[in-house]
Design a protein around this motif. Structure first.
Motif, PDB file in Angstrom:
ATOM      1  N   MET A   1       0.838  -1.168   0.000  1.00  0.00           N
ATOM      2  CA  MET A   1       0.000   0.000   0.000  1.00  0.00           C
ATOM      3  C   MET A   1       0.889   1.240   0.000  1.00  0.00           C
ATOM      4  N   LYS A   2       0.648   2.115  -0.957  1.00  0.00           N
ATOM      5  CA  LYS A   2       1.458   3.316  -1.085  1.00  0.00           C
ATOM      6  C   LYS A   2       0.913   4.427  -0.194  1.00  0.00           C
ATOM      7  N   GLN A   3       1.746   5.417   0.068  1.00  0.00           N
ATOM      8  CA  GLN A   3       1.367   6.525   0.924  1.00  0.00           C
ATOM      9  C   GLN A   3       0.159   7.275   0.350  1.00  0.00           C
ATOM     10  N   SER A   4       0.095   7.413  -0.965  1.00  0.00           N
ATOM     11  CA  SER A   4      -1.036   8.103  -1.578  1.00  0.00           C
ATOM     12  C   SER A   4      -2.343   7.353  -1.322  1.00  0.00           C
ATOM     13  N   GLU A   5      -2.287   6.026  -1.282  1.00  0.00           N
ATOM     14  CA  GLU A   5      -3.473   5.226  -0.979  1.00  0.00           C
ATOM     15  C   GLU A   5      -3.856   5.360   0.486  1.00  0.00           C
ATOM     16  N   VAL A   6      -2.873   5.476   1.348  1.00  0.00           N
ATOM     17  CA  VAL A   6      -3.121   5.597   2.782  1.00  0.00           C
ATOM     18  C   VAL A   6      -3.820   6.919   3.080  1.00  0.00           C
ATOM     19  N   LYS A   7      -3.420   7.986   2.420  1.00  0.00           N
ATOM     20  CA  LYS A   7      -4.006   9.305   2.662  1.00  0.00           C
ATOM     21  C   LYS A   7      -5.476   9.371   2.287  1.00  0.00           C
ATOM     22  N   GLU A   8      -5.924   8.511   1.386  1.00  0.00           N
ATOM     23  CA  GLU A   8      -7.314   8.527   0.929  1.00  0.00           C
ATOM     24  C   GLU A   8      -8.255   7.812   1.893  1.00  0.00           C
ATOM     25  N   LEU A   9      -7.728   7.032   2.826  1.00  0.00           N
ATOM     26  CA  LEU A   9      -8.563   6.264   3.754  1.00  0.00           C
ATOM     27  C   LEU A   9      -9.086   7.148   4.889  1.00  0.00           C
ATOM     28  N   SER A  10     -10.262   6.785   5.402  1.00  0.00           N
ATOM     29  CA  SER A  10     -10.805   7.486   6.565  1.00  0.00           C
ATOM     30  C   SER A  10     -10.106   6.951   7.824  1.00  0.00           C
ATOM     31  N   SER A  21      -3.034  -5.418   9.251  1.00  0.00           N
ATOM     32  CA  SER A  21      -1.624  -5.462   8.878  1.00  0.00           C
ATOM     33  C   SER A  21      -0.754  -5.952  10.030  1.00  0.00           C
ATOM     34  N   ARG A  22      -1.069  -5.534  11.241  1.00  0.00           N
ATOM     35  CA  ARG A  22      -0.307  -5.994  12.401  1.00  0.00           C
ATOM     36  C   ARG A  22      -0.457  -7.505  12.583  1.00  0.00           C
ATOM     37  N   LYS A  23      -1.668  -8.005  12.377  1.00  0.00           N
ATOM     38  CA  LYS A  23      -1.889  -9.450  12.488  1.00  0.00           C
ATOM     39  C   LYS A  23      -1.142 -10.192  11.381  1.00  0.00           C
ATOM     40  N   ALA A  24      -1.185  -9.659  10.163  1.00  0.00           N
ATOM     41  CA  ALA A  24      -0.484 -10.292   9.045  1.00  0.00           C
ATOM     42  C   ALA A  24       1.021 -10.311   9.298  1.00  0.00           C
ATOM     43  N   TYR A  25       1.548  -9.219   9.855  1.00  0.00           N
ATOM     44  CA  TYR A  25       2.979  -9.157  10.156  1.00  0.00           C
ATOM     45  C   TYR A  25       3.352 -10.178  11.231  1.00  0.00           C
ATOM     46  N   PRO A  40      11.537 -13.626   2.064  1.00  0.00           N
ATOM     47  CA  PRO A  40      11.624 -12.913   3.339  1.00  0.00           C
ATOM     48  C   PRO A  40      11.436 -11.401   3.218  1.00  0.00           C
ATOM     49  N   ILE A  41      11.452 -10.869   2.006  1.00  0.00           N
ATOM     50  CA  ILE A  41      11.227  -9.441   1.810  1.00  0.00           C
ATOM     51  C   ILE A  41       9.788  -9.076   2.183  1.00  0.00           C
ATOM     52  N   ALA A  45       8.190  -5.528   3.816  1.00  0.00           N
ATOM     53  CA  ALA A  45       7.077  -4.825   3.181  1.00  0.00           C
ATOM     54  C   ALA A  45       5.907  -4.674   4.154  1.00  0.00           C
ATOM     55  N   GLU A  46       5.597  -5.716   4.882  1.00  0.00           N
ATOM     56  CA  GLU A  46       4.479  -5.658   5.826  1.00  0.00           C
ATOM     57  C   GLU A  46       4.802  -4.736   6.994  1.00  0.00           C
ATOM     58  N   ARG A  47       6.037  -4.772   7.481  1.00  0.00           N
ATOM     59  CA  ARG A  47       6.451  -3.897   8.579  1.00  0.00           C
ATOM     60  C   ARG A  47       6.343  -2.433   8.159  1.00  0.00           C
ATOM     61  N   ARG A  48       6.741  -2.131   6.935  1.00  0.00           N
ATOM     62  CA  ARG A  48       6.661  -0.758   6.443  1.00  0.00           C
ATOM     63  C   ARG A  48       5.218  -0.315   6.238  1.00  0.00           C
ATOM     64  N   LYS A  49       4.367  -1.238   5.848  1.00  0.00           N
ATOM     65  CA  LYS A  49       2.945  -0.923   5.682  1.00  0.00           C
ATOM     66  C   LYS A  49       2.344  -0.542   7.034  1.00  0.00           C
ATOM     67  N   VAL A  50       2.692  -1.306   8.066  1.00  0.00           N
ATOM     68  CA  VAL A  50       2.217  -1.005   9.420  1.00  0.00           C
ATOM     69  C   VAL A  50       2.701   0.382   9.837  1.00  0.00           C
ATOM     70  N   ALA A  51       3.941   0.694   9.556  1.00  0.00           N
ATOM     71  CA  ALA A  51       4.501   1.996   9.927  1.00  0.00           C
ATOM     72  C   ALA A  51       3.800   3.128   9.188  1.00  0.00           C
TER      73      ALA A  51
END
Length: 63
Positions: A1-10, A21-25, A40-41, A45-51
């Motif tokens: 998920m890109k930052q631009s997609e994150v900004k569009e969410l409520s 995402s935390r559960k998936a990580y 292992p990458i 990717a999942e850790r960065r998504k959570v961040a």
């Protein structure tokens, strides 16, 4: 998920996505501890998504 997609969410959607995402990580980490992941990458990717999600939530709370 890109930052631009994150900004569009409520805020509610951000909280829901952050929980997923935390559960998936956590699941990925457990699977990797038991037997090495094929890719292992995915962990990074999942850790960065959570961040990204957590940062956006914090940013919105401060406004």
């Amino acid at each position: 998920m890109k930052q631009s997609e994150v900004k569009e969410l409520s805020v509610a959607e951000l909280q829901e996505e952050l929980g997923k995402s935390r559960k998936a990580y956590a699941d990925l980490k457990m699977a990797h501890a038991v037997s090495p992941l094929e890719n292992p990458i995915q962990l990074r990717a999942e850790r960065r998504k959570v961040a990204r999600l957590a940062t956006e939530l914090t940013k919105r709370e401060q406004q």
